[in-house]
Design a protein around this motif. Structure first.
Motif, mmCIF file in Angstrom:
data_model
loop_
_atom_site.group_PDB
_atom_site.id
_atom_site.type_symbol
_atom_site.label_atom_id
_atom_site.label_comp_id
_atom_site.label_asym_id
_atom_site.label_seq_id
_atom_site.Cartn_x
_atom_site.Cartn_y
_atom_site.Cartn_z
ATOM 1 N N UNK A 107 35.308 36.188 72.617
ATOM 2 C CA UNK A 107 36.231 35.235 72.017
ATOM 3 C C UNK A 107 35.508 33.973 71.573
ATOM 4 N N UNK A 108 36.132 33.247 70.690
ATOM 5 C CA UNK A 108 35.593 31.951 70.264
ATOM 6 C C UNK A 108 35.560 31.015 71.482
ATOM 7 N N UNK A 109 34.450 30.324 71.618
ATOM 8 C CA UNK A 109 34.343 29.385 72.744
ATOM 9 C C UNK A 109 33.805 30.014 74.016
ATOM 10 N N UNK A 110 33.608 31.330 74.004
ATOM 11 C CA UNK A 110 33.124 31.984 75.225
ATOM 12 C C UNK A 110 31.659 31.639 75.497
ATOM 13 N N UNK A 111 30.950 31.269 74.435
ATOM 14 C CA UNK A 111 29.538 30.909 74.609
ATOM 15 C C UNK A 111 28.588 31.866 73.901
ATOM 16 N N UNK A 112 29.095 32.577 72.902
ATOM 17 C CA UNK A 112 28.265 33.558 72.174
ATOM 18 C C UNK A 112 27.057 32.928 71.494
ATOM 19 N N UNK A 113 27.331 31.866 70.721
ATOM 20 C CA UNK A 113 26.249 31.252 69.958
ATOM 21 C C UNK A 113 25.204 30.655 70.905
ATOM 22 N N UNK A 194 40.460 32.760 69.095
ATOM 23 C CA UNK A 194 40.904 32.181 70.358
ATOM 24 C C UNK A 194 41.562 33.220 71.263
ATOM 25 N N UNK A 195 42.105 34.266 70.658
ATOM 26 C CA UNK A 195 42.681 35.350 71.461
ATOM 27 C C UNK A 195 42.361 36.664 70.763
ATOM 28 N N UNK A 196 42.499 37.747 71.512
ATOM 29 C CA UNK A 196 42.217 39.065 70.931
ATOM 30 C C UNK A 196 43.223 39.332 69.807
ATOM 31 N N UNK A 197 42.746 39.637 68.608
ATOM 32 C CA UNK A 197 43.669 40.061 67.550
ATOM 33 C C UNK A 197 43.060 41.222 66.767
ATOM 34 N N UNK A 198 43.927 41.892 66.027
ATOM 35 C CA UNK A 198 43.530 43.137 65.382
ATOM 36 C C UNK A 198 42.416 42.929 64.362
ATOM 37 N N UNK A 199 42.539 41.823 63.610
ATOM 38 C CA UNK A 199 41.553 41.568 62.554
ATOM 39 C C UNK A 199 40.147 41.408 63.128
ATOM 40 N N UNK A 200 40.076 40.622 64.214
ATOM 41 C CA UNK A 200 38.772 40.407 64.842
ATOM 42 C C UNK A 200 38.220 41.728 65.389
ATOM 43 N N UNK A 236 36.067 46.302 75.349
ATOM 44 C CA UNK A 236 35.409 47.545 75.768
ATOM 45 C C UNK A 236 36.091 48.767 75.159
ATOM 46 N N UNK A 237 37.412 48.701 75.028
ATOM 47 C CA UNK A 237 38.139 49.822 74.414
ATOM 48 C C UNK A 237 37.645 50.064 72.993
ATOM 49 N N UNK A 238 37.314 48.997 72.299
ATOM 50 C CA UNK A 238 36.892 49.107 70.899
ATOM 51 C C UNK A 238 35.391 49.391 70.790
ATOM 52 N N UNK A 239 34.592 48.706 71.611
ATOM 53 C CA UNK A 239 33.135 48.741 71.404
ATOM 54 C C UNK A 239 32.371 49.596 72.407
ATOM 55 N N UNK A 240 33.012 49.903 73.527
ATOM 56 C CA UNK A 240 32.289 50.574 74.609
ATOM 57 C C UNK A 240 30.947 49.849 74.841
ATOM 58 N N UNK A 241 31.053 48.563 75.092
ATOM 59 C CA UNK A 241 29.843 47.728 75.155
ATOM 60 C C UNK A 241 28.913 48.097 76.316
ATOM 61 N N UNK A 242 27.685 47.576 76.263
ATOM 62 C CA UNK A 242 26.667 47.956 77.251
ATOM 63 C C UNK A 242 26.587 47.002 78.431
ATOM 64 N N UNK A 243 26.996 45.772 78.209
ATOM 65 C CA UNK A 243 26.854 44.824 79.302
ATOM 66 C C UNK A 243 27.668 43.566 79.076
ATOM 67 N N UNK A 244 27.824 42.823 80.150
ATOM 68 C CA UNK A 244 28.637 41.605 80.142
ATOM 69 C C UNK A 244 27.741 40.397 80.386
ATOM 70 N N UNK A 245 28.046 39.306 79.699
ATOM 71 C CA UNK A 245 27.376 38.029 79.940
ATOM 72 C C UNK A 245 28.439 37.075 80.466
ATOM 73 N N UNK A 246 28.252 36.587 81.654
ATOM 74 C CA UNK A 246 29.228 35.690 82.269
ATOM 75 C C UNK A 246 28.721 34.255 82.119
ATOM 76 N N UNK A 247 29.425 33.463 81.305
ATOM 77 C CA UNK A 247 28.941 32.103 81.027
ATOM 78 C C UNK A 247 29.694 31.059 81.853
#
Ligand code: GDP
Length: 295
Positions: A107-113, A194-200, A236-247
């Motif tokens: 999500x935006x603000x999670x700390x991705x950048x 800011x929240x999960x939405x279909x477009x994102x 995870x449902x969409x990407x089946x991601x490999x790992x989590x980053x906890x910021x």
């Protein structure tokens, strides 16, 4: 601010010792304290309950009732179980590609950048890699600027294409640029909302499909507590991601989200963010996190 769980357990079991043998009822009492500690740390209720049930079975199986120091044995059991639940061994990042492509989601603000920069800097110094950062947030011009500032700070090149509104095209161009310029790691920073939405979700799914990254990471703010679980599940449902980053673990959260997320999506937490600066990154150590959560 927080009471010490070890002390509480010791106290609970100590009183009981005075009465001779420790019973199953006493173990249940003690586990109530454990559950309370987990809920205080923002662990999801259902998960805390499941956890204490598992510990109870193990405790009874391991003769906690007849142990010389049942309090200590109980604390050890709880810590070991919590550590195992959060992943056991330390997990790395897959760098087998040429270049290795790492896709950041969240999500935006999670700390991705911020984390993209930290990871680039970490890989550059610790693993002597030559990373490239790719700016794929086509909605917020400020996001591109932010990544450029980060790149400048850590001495890592940033690929951007301001006129382009297609993140799939930008990420592909970024990877091509990396290949042509000797970058062996590509970190793709994407747009969040800011929240999960279909477009994102569609957008990140399209990028993921088009570039087939070696590593897809989901970044989540530890301070968001229980919401973090729902967000993790949606990604995870969409990407089946490999790992989590906890910021944002430098904040005053105990980090119960770590347990909840791991329990729900069953993906390893790989790194943690512990501040705004570029060196505030740490490998995730489940045992340390267990200590923190239990207090
Ligand atoms: P993005 O929208 O997901 O790219 O999030 P950003 O990287 O822009 O981060 C959002 C805010 O959180 C910024 O003000 C960052 O400085 C801050 N931030 C990111 N990671 C951490 C962290 O580990 N600790 C703290 N305290 N702040 C962080």
């Amino acid at each position: 601010m927080f009471d010490n769980l070890s002390e509480k357990l010791d106290k609970a079991l100590h009183v009981l010792k005075g009465h001779g043998q420790i019973t199953e009822i006493n173990v249940a009492e003690t586990l109530k304290e454990v559950r309370r500690a987990l809920l205080d740390a923002d662990v999801n209720f259902k998960i805390a309950k499941e956890f204490t049930n598992t510990v109870k079975e193990k405790a009874l199986g391991q003769d906690v009732l007849t142990a010389l120091q049942p309090g200590q044995l109980m604390v050890k059991l709880v810590k070991d179980e919590l550590t195992a639940l959060m992943g056991g061994d330390v997990e790395g990042i897959n760098l087998s590609g040429d270049p290795s492509v790492i896709l950041m989601s969240g999500l935006q603000g999670s700390g991705k950048t911020t984390f993209s920069g930290k990871l680039a800097s970490y890989l550059k110094t610790k693993k002597t890699k030559k990373p490239l950062l790719v700016a794929c947030d086509v909605y917020r011009p400020a996001a591109v600027d932010q990544l450029l500032v980060v790149g400048e700070q850590i001495g890592v090149e940033v690929f951007s294409d301001r006129g382009n509104t297609d993140p799939v095209a930008i990420s592909k161009a970024g990877i091509a640029y990396a290949k042509a310029n000797g970058h062996n790691v590509v970190i793709i920073d994407t747009a969040g909302r800011l929240a999960v939405d279909e477009e994102m979700m569609n957008e990140i799914a399209n990028i993921h499909k088009a570039i087939q990254p070696q590593e897809t990471l989901f970044v989540v703010d530890a301070m968001t507590g229980q919401d973090a679980v729902n967000t993790a599940k949606a990604f995870n449902d969409i990407l089946n991601f490999d790992g989590v980053i906890l910021t944002k673990l430098d904040g005053d959260t105990r980090g119960g989200a770590a347990i909840s997320i791991k329990s729900v999506v069953n993906k390893p937490i790989k790194f943690i963010g512990t501040g705004e600066k570029m060196d505030a990154i740490d490998v995730f150590y489940p045992a340390r996190m267990a200590e923190r959560i239990l207090g």
